[in-house]
Design a protein around this motif. Sequence first.
Motif, short mmCIF file in Angstrom:
data_model
loop_
_atom_site.label_atom_id
_atom_site.label_comp_id
_atom_site.label_asym_id
_atom_site.label_seq_id
_atom_site.Cartn_x
_atom_site.Cartn_y
_atom_site.Cartn_z
N UNK A 73 -13.85 -7.89 9.01
CA UNK A 73 -12.40 -8.05 9.12
C UNK A 73 -11.76 -7.93 7.73
N UNK A 74 -11.96 -6.78 7.11
CA UNK A 74 -11.50 -6.61 5.74
C UNK A 74 -9.98 -6.73 5.63
N UNK A 75 -9.27 -6.10 6.52
CA UNK A 75 -7.81 -6.15 6.48
C UNK A 75 -7.30 -7.57 6.70
N UNK A 76 -7.96 -8.27 7.61
CA UNK A 76 -7.59 -9.66 7.89
C UNK A 76 -7.81 -10.54 6.66
N UNK A 77 -8.90 -10.29 5.92
CA UNK A 77 -9.19 -11.07 4.73
C UNK A 77 -8.17 -10.80 3.64
N UNK A 78 -7.74 -9.54 3.49
CA UNK A 78 -6.71 -9.22 2.50
C UNK A 78 -5.38 -9.88 2.85
N UNK A 79 -5.09 -9.96 4.14
CA UNK A 79 -3.81 -10.57 4.55
C UNK A 79 -3.77 -12.05 4.23
N UNK A 80 -4.93 -12.70 4.15
CA UNK A 80 -4.95 -14.13 3.83
C UNK A 80 -4.64 -14.39 2.36
N UNK A 81 -4.77 -13.37 1.52
CA UNK A 81 -4.49 -13.55 0.11
C UNK A 81 -2.99 -13.65 -0.18
N UNK A 82 -2.17 -13.13 0.72
CA UNK A 82 -0.72 -13.18 0.54
C UNK A 82 -0.11 -13.82 1.78
N UNK A 83 0.33 -15.09 1.70
CA UNK A 83 0.95 -15.74 2.85
C UNK A 83 2.20 -14.99 3.32
N UNK A 84 2.44 -15.10 4.60
CA UNK A 84 3.59 -14.39 5.18
C UNK A 84 4.90 -14.91 4.60
N UNK A 85 5.80 -13.97 4.26
CA UNK A 85 7.10 -14.34 3.72
C UNK A 85 7.13 -14.53 2.22
N UNK A 86 6.03 -14.21 1.53
CA UNK A 86 5.99 -14.35 0.07
C UNK A 86 6.83 -13.26 -0.60
N UNK A 87 7.73 -13.62 -1.52
CA UNK A 87 8.51 -12.59 -2.23
C UNK A 87 7.60 -11.66 -3.02
N UNK A 88 8.04 -10.41 -3.20
CA UNK A 88 7.23 -9.41 -3.88
C UNK A 88 6.90 -9.81 -5.31
N UNK A 89 7.83 -10.53 -5.97
CA UNK A 89 7.61 -10.93 -7.36
C UNK A 89 6.44 -11.92 -7.46
N UNK A 90 6.27 -12.76 -6.45
CA UNK A 90 5.26 -13.81 -6.50
C UNK A 90 3.91 -13.37 -5.92
N UNK A 91 3.84 -12.18 -5.37
CA UNK A 91 2.60 -11.76 -4.71
C UNK A 91 1.38 -11.76 -5.64
N UNK A 92 1.48 -11.24 -6.89
CA UNK A 92 0.29 -11.29 -7.76
C UNK A 92 -0.18 -12.71 -8.04
N UNK A 93 0.79 -13.63 -8.21
CA UNK A 93 0.41 -15.02 -8.48
C UNK A 93 -0.22 -15.66 -7.23
N UNK A 94 0.30 -15.33 -6.05
CA UNK A 94 -0.24 -15.90 -4.82
C UNK A 94 -1.67 -15.38 -4.57
N UNK A 95 -1.89 -14.10 -4.90
CA UNK A 95 -3.25 -13.56 -4.75
C UNK A 95 -4.21 -14.29 -5.67
N UNK A 96 -3.79 -14.56 -6.90
CA UNK A 96 -4.63 -15.27 -7.84
C UNK A 96 -4.91 -16.70 -7.38
#
Length: 225
Positions: free
Chosen positions: A122-145
Amino acid sequence: MMANLFSVFDPSSSIMGLSLNWMSSLLGLMIIPLTYWVTPNRFSFLWNKILYSLHQEFKVLINSYKSNGSTIIFITFFTFILFNNVLGLFPYIFTSTSHMILNFSLALTAWLAFMIYGWLNNTQHMFSHLVPQGTPAVLMPFMVLIETISNLIRPGTLAIRLAANMIAGHLLLTLLSSVGTSLSSYLIIFLMIVQIALLTLEAAVAMIQSYVFSVLSTLYSSEVI
């Protein structure tokens, strides 16, 4: 003083250099009467009811049609940890779950199995867990980290939580018992009452921590299915 205090958790019994302390992890199987496996009785009926309740709860937590039979893994975790936690309350029995080597081995093995299965199937599903739904684009790198770090430390937190809770109660019981020789008769009676109360609390902690370890492992597995 500190060395003597923590020495209660050090391996001490051995034959020909082979440590026997870890044999306590299998001691629970030895004290179960043979009739438990053959003849239905009240104890086996009660234990089966507990396992069935855990099965129903874990099945809800996993919440997937692919989870048929997978709850047995977490029920096994619960049973193994519970037996070792309870056995550690008896005198002269090594508490294996108070050591990180055992707890981390269990947690890391389960976590690696979940991660390998998730990323391969479930590779795509695992990637989706790194960025919670509704996260602003600016905060996405920080959320992934943040999500990556929180995921990597999960086996460590599972192991530390179990070991710390088992060590804390044993240390408190050891500290209180060490002052018994210098107390009067009335205070010794009071100390015995406190020790019995703490032992009852430790029995509850032993059950709760085995349940917490199993539930958290179930929740971690639900994210990869």
